[in-house]
Scaffold this motif. Structure first.
Motif, PDB file in Angstrom:
ATOM      1  N   TYR A  80       0.830  -1.221  -0.051  1.00  0.00           N
ATOM      2  CA  TYR A  80       0.098   0.102   0.049  1.00  0.00           C
ATOM      3  C   TYR A  80       0.942   1.281  -0.051  1.00  0.00           C
ATOM      4  O   TYR A  80       0.573   1.937  -0.669  1.00  0.00           O
ATOM      5  CB  TYR A  80      -0.924   0.127   1.149  1.00  0.00           C
ATOM      6  CG  TYR A  80      -2.378  -0.561   1.224  1.00  0.00           C
ATOM      7  CD1 TYR A  80      -2.397  -1.976   1.287  1.00  0.00           C
ATOM      8  CD2 TYR A  80      -3.434   0.346   0.903  1.00  0.00           C
ATOM      9  CE1 TYR A  80      -3.628  -2.651   1.472  1.00  0.00           C
ATOM     10  CE2 TYR A  80      -4.591  -0.377   0.786  1.00  0.00           C
ATOM     11  CZ  TYR A  80      -4.794  -1.684   0.994  1.00  0.00           C
ATOM     12  OH  TYR A  80      -5.950  -2.251   0.889  1.00  0.00           O
TER      13      TYR A  80
ATOM     14  N   HIS B 106       0.344   6.146   5.816  1.00  0.00           N
ATOM     15  CA  HIS B 106       0.172   4.569   6.223  1.00  0.00           C
ATOM     16  C   HIS B 106       1.223   4.105   6.679  1.00  0.00           C
ATOM     17  O   HIS B 106       0.937   3.054   7.431  1.00  0.00           O
ATOM     18  CB  HIS B 106      -0.139   4.196   4.797  1.00  0.00           C
ATOM     19  CG  HIS B 106      -0.955   2.793   4.746  1.00  0.00           C
ATOM     20  ND1 HIS B 106      -1.975   2.721   5.241  1.00  0.00           N
ATOM     21  CD2 HIS B 106      -0.313   1.418   4.451  1.00  0.00           C
ATOM     22  CE1 HIS B 106      -2.184   1.405   5.522  1.00  0.00           C
ATOM     23  NE2 HIS B 106      -1.364   0.352   4.834  1.00  0.00           N
TER      24      HIS B 106
ATOM     25  N   LYS C  78      -5.921   5.311   4.298  1.00  0.00           N
ATOM     26  CA  LYS C  78      -6.821   5.108   3.119  1.00  0.00           C
ATOM     27  C   LYS C  78      -7.677   6.021   2.384  1.00  0.00           C
ATOM     28  O   LYS C  78      -7.640   6.067   1.280  1.00  0.00           O
ATOM     29  CB  LYS C  78      -7.738   3.685   3.511  1.00  0.00           C
ATOM     30  CG  LYS C  78      -8.261   2.839   2.203  1.00  0.00           C
ATOM     31  CD  LYS C  78      -8.648   1.731   2.773  1.00  0.00           C
ATOM     32  CE  LYS C  78      -7.758   0.300   2.648  1.00  0.00           C
ATOM     33  NZ  LYS C  78      -8.230  -0.689   3.103  1.00  0.00           N
TER      34      LYS C  78
ATOM     35  N   LEU D 246      -5.390   7.882   0.489  1.00  0.00           N
ATOM     36  CA  LEU D 246      -4.877   7.316  -0.879  1.00  0.00           C
ATOM     37  C   LEU D 246      -5.937   7.123  -1.825  1.00  0.00           C
ATOM     38  O   LEU D 246      -5.662   7.526  -2.942  1.00  0.00           O
ATOM     39  CB  LEU D 246      -4.523   5.583  -0.472  1.00  0.00           C
ATOM     40  CG  LEU D 246      -4.279   4.633  -1.545  1.00  0.00           C
ATOM     41  CD1 LEU D 246      -3.203   5.300  -2.230  1.00  0.00           C
ATOM     42  CD2 LEU D 246      -3.810   3.407  -0.986  1.00  0.00           C
ATOM     43  N   LEU D 247      -7.075   7.028  -1.442  1.00  0.00           N
ATOM     44  CA  LEU D 247      -8.418   7.118  -2.564  1.00  0.00           C
ATOM     45  C   LEU D 247      -8.168   8.330  -2.990  1.00  0.00           C
ATOM     46  O   LEU D 247      -8.625   8.525  -4.230  1.00  0.00           O
ATOM     47  CB  LEU D 247      -9.601   6.569  -1.736  1.00  0.00           C
ATOM     48  CG  LEU D 247      -9.836   4.980  -1.484  1.00  0.00           C
ATOM     49  CD1 LEU D 247     -10.938   4.900  -0.426  1.00  0.00           C
ATOM     50  CD2 LEU D 247      -9.850   4.123  -2.799  1.00  0.00           C
TER      51      LEU D 247
ATOM     52  N   THR E  55      -5.844   8.597  -5.632  1.00  0.00           N
ATOM     53  CA  THR E  55      -6.418   7.638  -6.814  1.00  0.00           C
ATOM     54  C   THR E  55      -6.998   8.427  -7.836  1.00  0.00           C
ATOM     55  O   THR E  55      -6.889   8.347  -9.037  1.00  0.00           O
ATOM     56  CB  THR E  55      -7.189   6.414  -6.448  1.00  0.00           C
ATOM     57  OG1 THR E  55      -6.463   6.036  -4.940  1.00  0.00           O
ATOM     58  CG2 THR E  55      -6.960   5.338  -7.374  1.00  0.00           C
TER      59      THR E  55
ATOM     60  N   VAL F 212      -7.411  -1.271  -4.431  1.00  0.00           N
ATOM     61  CA  VAL F 212      -7.716  -0.966  -3.080  1.00  0.00           C
ATOM     62  C   VAL F 212      -9.068  -1.641  -2.586  1.00  0.00           C
ATOM     63  O   VAL F 212      -9.007  -2.147  -1.497  1.00  0.00           O
ATOM     64  CB  VAL F 212      -7.784   0.606  -2.785  1.00  0.00           C
ATOM     65  CG1 VAL F 212      -8.210   0.994  -1.437  1.00  0.00           C
ATOM     66  CG2 VAL F 212      -6.395   1.051  -3.106  1.00  0.00           C
TER      67      VAL F 212
ATOM     68  N   SER G 270      -8.608  -5.278  -2.400  1.00  0.00           N
ATOM     69  CA  SER G 270      -7.843  -5.742  -1.225  1.00  0.00           C
ATOM     70  C   SER G 270      -8.593  -5.454   0.133  1.00  0.00           C
ATOM     71  O   SER G 270      -8.397  -5.987   0.998  1.00  0.00           O
ATOM     72  CB  SER G 270      -6.483  -4.934  -1.085  1.00  0.00           C
ATOM     73  OG  SER G 270      -6.084  -4.679   0.151  1.00  0.00           O
ATOM     74  N   THR G 271      -9.310  -4.337   0.174  1.00  0.00           N
ATOM     75  CA  THR G 271     -10.369  -4.264   1.323  1.00  0.00           C
ATOM     76  C   THR G 271     -11.216  -5.520   1.674  1.00  0.00           C
ATOM     77  O   THR G 271     -11.203  -5.758   2.689  1.00  0.00           O
ATOM     78  CB  THR G 271     -11.066  -2.997   1.010  1.00  0.00           C
ATOM     79  OG1 THR G 271     -10.189  -1.834   0.750  1.00  0.00           O
ATOM     80  CG2 THR G 271     -11.953  -2.542   2.375  1.00  0.00           C
TER      81      THR G 271
END
Lengths: 506, 525
Positions: B331, B350, B413, B416-417, B420, B432, B435-436
């Motif tokens: 990640y 993270h 997260k 990160l999103l 993205t 993501v 994986s979640t």
């Protein structure tokens, strides 16, 4: 006339004559501690001389000191010539020689009968004398004479291990045969060179060779080159001409193994420097002739093959012996690159390897002293029983691996840098790095045995080796750490030596 | 007020070293020895925390460019061992030094509860590892970074091999082998290559060191690409597949060591180094322009998914956690590989968020082992009733791994999103999301099992000695029935409660971490 009796102007010759006379006198020093004390005194004084000599060279405006024996001009007499390169090697040989002599006392007491101590130390000091002589002289034939002094004494030193293990005798004989072949080749090579140039002085030889028309097709010069390359290869234990070395180092008395690994083959490499760079010159050896290819292939193969062999050994001294051949491979691979960083890495590794491997052989010797053997089984759990000795061994091993902040890392840095800078030589960089992984493998067998396995039998009862062994061991290992943290001195000297070796090139 | 003329970053390096010395001297008196550990950890956190305000201050980058690094030793002519504080390293040092305290409390309970041998060596190596982390965090140039990176490998080796059993030695060999092979063959080659191409410039600076060499043509894009590969695979501690094998192998170590590896130091050192190399050696702008880092997104994405799938099928609790770590590390790498300012922030966050969640999970696993001697997930039926605090903490840790509020994992997260969407990277978005789901699929069943499945009753109640054989080789030598246990020793419970709490607190109060991550972002050219 007066300056004949002063020390400083006569340092180059004193470095040889002191141990020569002192060594012979050692025989008369009786049976007790006398011979050892005398040898310590002599080697200590010589070490002091080499320190002074180094200072003198660093201060010299020309970058070197020339000393003509008996004031004979160099065309007829013998010239001793000291520049950054051989001052550094003299310092290494004399320094390690002195520290090893300190260490030798207890070890020799245990491994060699009392009535031969005076002979042992006499031969010991003479061996150091021969090695220093080869390094200091600027005369090709003088190199041969001193090479014989050092070789004969070293054969004797190895054979002295016979009271611990009879195999020392065969090991010595094998070295004698191969060493004599090598020395004869060197003598032939020097002879041919003299035929062509009419001189024995190295600088003059270089000038006259350079003046020869069409040297690349000059048969005599080519033959001389070939003989010298083979002879030197034998003397410096270049793979695959190393076969004499592992047995010799394994069965020699422990102190002798420490001395030889740190000095003898190193002086062989120094001779290669002088012949390939100073006499023939880079243009001939590495450009016209494919010496760089031959040497680097042999060295790289040596690093890999002996590294793998070392991993398979169970006897610590034998493991270190194979590792030494591999480490010599680094040195040869470095100077075969024929660029500044490669040669500097080579020079600095001569010193770095001397202190690391010397210290490690001392540690192995200390284990021999306590246990009478030094195989992987007997060192189980020794990390707690002999903490200083094992820590020294591991620290030296980390140096061989080239972990950062050890001397080995400095060498590796220069060598890889040199390999990346030379065109199309990056495989040498790869081999240097892979070789250090092999060093991890053989070092870690010792770490696992000493620290993570339970002792068995008598090993559970031993205590730390005596201070007179541990202290010299840690002087060398300490030096390997110190010159890993702060390598400005060794680095600069090596760069200077490398530049002067390459600078003479056309 | 007494003024010591010693820089705090130097103190941060020396305090754990001094601690290691004192611990080894106090080896004969376990209580004193543990006191020294705790005191050292406390003082270290105080010193490190004291450095944060200066890094967070406005105008930090302006002074950063001018301020010289703290030079310790000139190793080679022109190559210095040099320390210099910057936001990312500050964040890493804060995480490591705060978790060291909790980890030490936990270690006391665990090591004593399990009657481990060689405890002095354990605490000494632990302190040395923390010293290496401090050096790594504050490294001012690539050379210094490499020195402490290797030192961390060496100092953690004895911890992994701690038990000295054949299995421990074999696993430790894998651990050392992979880490040393990658660092020596690739990382060192990359560093020396950098040194050669930049003409001896290895100093960390925003924007990277290659710009001049690229501009004058002495370094071409393909060579830059090779260097980037050497770095990414040279940093074996970041466990990018296929060089992740050392991490599951290291599971054999005592649990506090696993916590050190997974949360406090080792893997964090890996992703920290990745981030540092991307930000300060290559520079995101350079990587975007030459496009040599694009492959990293796909490799990291694959690592996330594959590792999650492997985790799904592990019955050994610590192995499942190990593969979860492999996935979580990527990640950070995938976030860094997006190369946008926001994604760099997400990567830095993270590192912090994962640390708190994962250390809680490992503490819980060790707590179960200490109290019940259980290592397999299939043995955990109903354990939540016997060990409610442990399993509650485990649940919080799991939620953080999945990335649900109110836990730390959600914060990173979120960023990160955001990144993205900003960089328009649908692949990362899909990774993501998948994986979640996978994270939920391998963590929630454990929680369910612990709280909602009834504990299996042994068939032969009166013959307990024969039933004990089912629980591994630990038998019943601690004088109590393996079935009849409560919580682990109190230091263990205290430590895992604190980390679980911290995981939640991080959700509500993450100003410090976000501040440092933003400071890092503001420094990007």
């Amino acid at each position: 006339m007066l300056d004949a009796f002063e020390i400083v102007p006569n340092l180059p010759v004193l470095v040889v004559t002191t141990p020569l006379i002192g060594g012979i006198l050692t025989i008369a020093m009786g049976r007790g501690k006398g011979p050892w004390a005398w040898a310590t005194l002599i080697t200590g004084v010589v070490f002091y001389f080499t320190v002074l000599l180094m200072q003198q060279v660093l201060a010299a405006k020309t970058g070197f000191i020339s000393y003509e024996l008996g004031n004979w001009p160099r065309q007829w007499g013998i010239e001793y010539r000291v520049d950054a390169l051989n001052a550094f090697i003299l310092l290494t040989v004399a320094g390690v020689g002195f520290v090893t002599t300190l260490y030798a006392q207890k070890s020799v007491e245990k491994e060699i009968p009392q009535d031969r101590h005076n002979f042992f130390y006499a031969v010991w000091v003479l061996a150091i004398c021969g090695l220093l002589g080869i390094t200091v002289t600027g005369d090709a034939f003088n190199v041969y004479v001193l090479l014989e002094i050092s070789s004969l004494t070293v054969y004797a030193l190895i054979a002295m291990g016979k009271d611990m293990n009879r195999q020392a005798l065969t090991a010595s004989l094998r070295y004698l045969i191969l060493g004599s072949v090598g020395a004869s080749f060197i003598l032939l090579g020097i002879g041919y060179l003299m035929m062509v140039t009419g001189t024995l002085n190295m600088e003059d030889m270089h000038d006259r060779l350079a003046a020869l028309p069409d040297i690349v097709h000059h048969r005599t010069v080519l033959v001389a080159f070939a003989f010298l390359l083979c002879g030197l290869g034998l003397k410096m234990a270049l793979f695959p001409l190393h076969m004499w070395l592992p047995k010799a180092y394994t069965y020699a008395p422990s102190a002798v193994s420490a001395l030889l690994s740190a000095t003898a083959t190193k002086v062989g490499i120094y001779m290669a420097f002088r012949f390939l760079f100073t006499i023939f010159g880079v243009g001939f050896s590495f450009v016209a002739m494919p010496a760089n290819l031959v040497l680097s292939v042999a060295a790289c193969a040596g690093i890999l093959v002996t590294g793998v062999t070392a991993v398979r050994q169970t006897n610590l001294k034998r493991m270190l012996a194979y590792s030494s051949v591999g480490q010599l491979g680094y040195i040869v691979a470095g100077f075969s690159l024929a660029n500044v960083h490669g040669v500097a890495g080579s020079v600095v590794h001569i010193f770095n390897h001397a202190v690391m491997k010397g210290g490690m052989f001392m540690a192995a010797g200390a284990i021999m002293y306590r246990l009478g053997r030094c195989d992987l089984r007997s060192i189980r759990g020794l990390g707690k029983r002999m903490p200083l000795t094992m820590a020294a061994f591991v620290a030296g091993g980390l140096g061989l691996v080239g972990f950062p902040l050890t001397a080995g890392f400095i060498s590796k840095w220069y060598l890889v840098q040199g390999a990346l800078e030379a065109p199309h030589m990056w495989p040498v960089a790869a081999v240097v790095l892979v070789g250090s992984l092999l060093a991890v493998a053989y070092t870690w067998r010792v770490v696992e045995a000493a620290y993570f396995q339970e002792p068995e039998g008598e090993s559970a009862l031993v205590t730390e080796a005596p201070l007179s062994m541990v202290a010299p061991m840690w002087i060398l290992i300490g030096a390997s750490v110190y010159f890993g943290v702060s390598a400005t001195f060794t680095g600069e000297i090596s760069m200077r030596a490398a530049k002067s070796l390459l600078g003479g090139a056309p | 007020m007494i003024h010591f003329d010693v820089s705090p970053q130097l103190l941060a390096l020396y305090i754990p070293l001094l601690g290691a010395l004192l611990i080894s001297l106090a080896g004969r008196w376990p209580n004193l020895r543990e006191l020294v550990t705790l005191l050292t950890a406390g003082v270290l956190l105080y010193v490190v925390a004291g450095m944060a305000p200066a890094v967070l201050a406005d105008g930090f980058w302006a002074s950063f460019a001018k301020a010289p690094g703290l030079k310790l030793a000139e190793v080679l002519p022109g190559v210095w061992l040099e320390l210099k504080v910057e936001p990312l390293g500050m964040l890493f040092a804060l995480i490591a030094s705060s978790l060291w305290i909790l980890n030490s409390i936990y270690s006391i309970g665990y090591m004593r509860g399990n009657h481990e041998k060689n405890q002095t060596r354990f605490y000494v190596c632990f302190a040395l590892a923390i010293a290496s982390v401090m050096g790594l965090a504050f490294a001012g140039n690539l050379f210094t970074l490499f020195v402490f990176y290797e030192a961390l490998t060496l100092t953690t080796y004895p911890l992994v091999a701690h038990k000295g059993s054949a299995e421990a030695i074999r696993s430790a060999r894998t651990y050392l082998g992979i880490l040393v092979v990658t660092s020596v063959c690739f990382l060192l080659a990359g560093i020396i290559g950098t040194y050669v191409f930049t003409g001896g410039d290895m100093t960390f600076r925003p924007g990277g060191v290659f710009r001049r060499a690229l501009a004058d043509g002495s370094l071409t894009a393909p060579t830059l690409g090779i260097l980037f590969v050497l770095y990414m695979y040279g940093i074996g501690k970041a466990a990018l597949m296929p060089v992740h094998r050392w991490l599951p192998a290291a599971m054999v170590a005592p649990t506090p060591v696993s916590a050190l590896l997974h949360a406090v130091a080792v893997v964090k050192a890996g992703v920290f180094t990745v981030l540092k190399v991307i930000v300060y050696v290559f520079g995101p702008a350079v990587l975007v322009r030459y496009g040599v880092g694009d492959w990293l997104i796909y490799v990291a994405g694959a690592t996330i998914l594959i590792a999650s799938c492997i985790a799904l099928f592990q019955d050994n609790l610590k192995r499942r956690l190990a593969y979860s770590t492999v996935s979580q590390l990527s990640y950070v790498i995938i976030a860094a590989a997006l190369l946008s300012p926001l994604s760099i922030t997400a990567a830095a966050l993270h590192i912090a968020a994962h640390a708190f969640g994962k250390i809680t999970l490992f503490f819980a696993a060790g707590s179960i082992y200490t109290a019940a001697h259980k290592t397999e997930i299939s043995q955990l039926d109903g354990i939540g009733r016997r060990m409610p605090i442990t399993m509650a903490a485990f649940t919080i840790g799991s939620l953080s791994m999945i990335g649900l509020p109110p836990t730390a994992g959600f914060v990173s997260k979120w960023y990160l999103l955001q990144a993205t969407w900003e960089t328009d990277a649908p692949f990362v978005l899909v990774v993501v999301i998948l994986s979640t789901l996978l994270n939920a699929a391998y963590f929630l069943p454990i929680v369910y099992r612990a709280f909602f499945v009834a504990e299996a009753k042994p068939h032969h109640e009166p013959h307990q000695s024969s039933a004990d054989g089912n629980f591994g080789d630990h038998g019943d030598h601690h004088g109590h029935d393996a079935h009849d246990h409560g919580e682990a020793p109190w230091p263990v419970v205290v430590a895992l409660s604190c980390t679980a709490l911290a995981t939640i607190v991080f959700f509500f109060y993450s100003d410090l971490a976000i501040g440092l991550a933003n400071q890092l972002r503001s420094g990007l050219p």
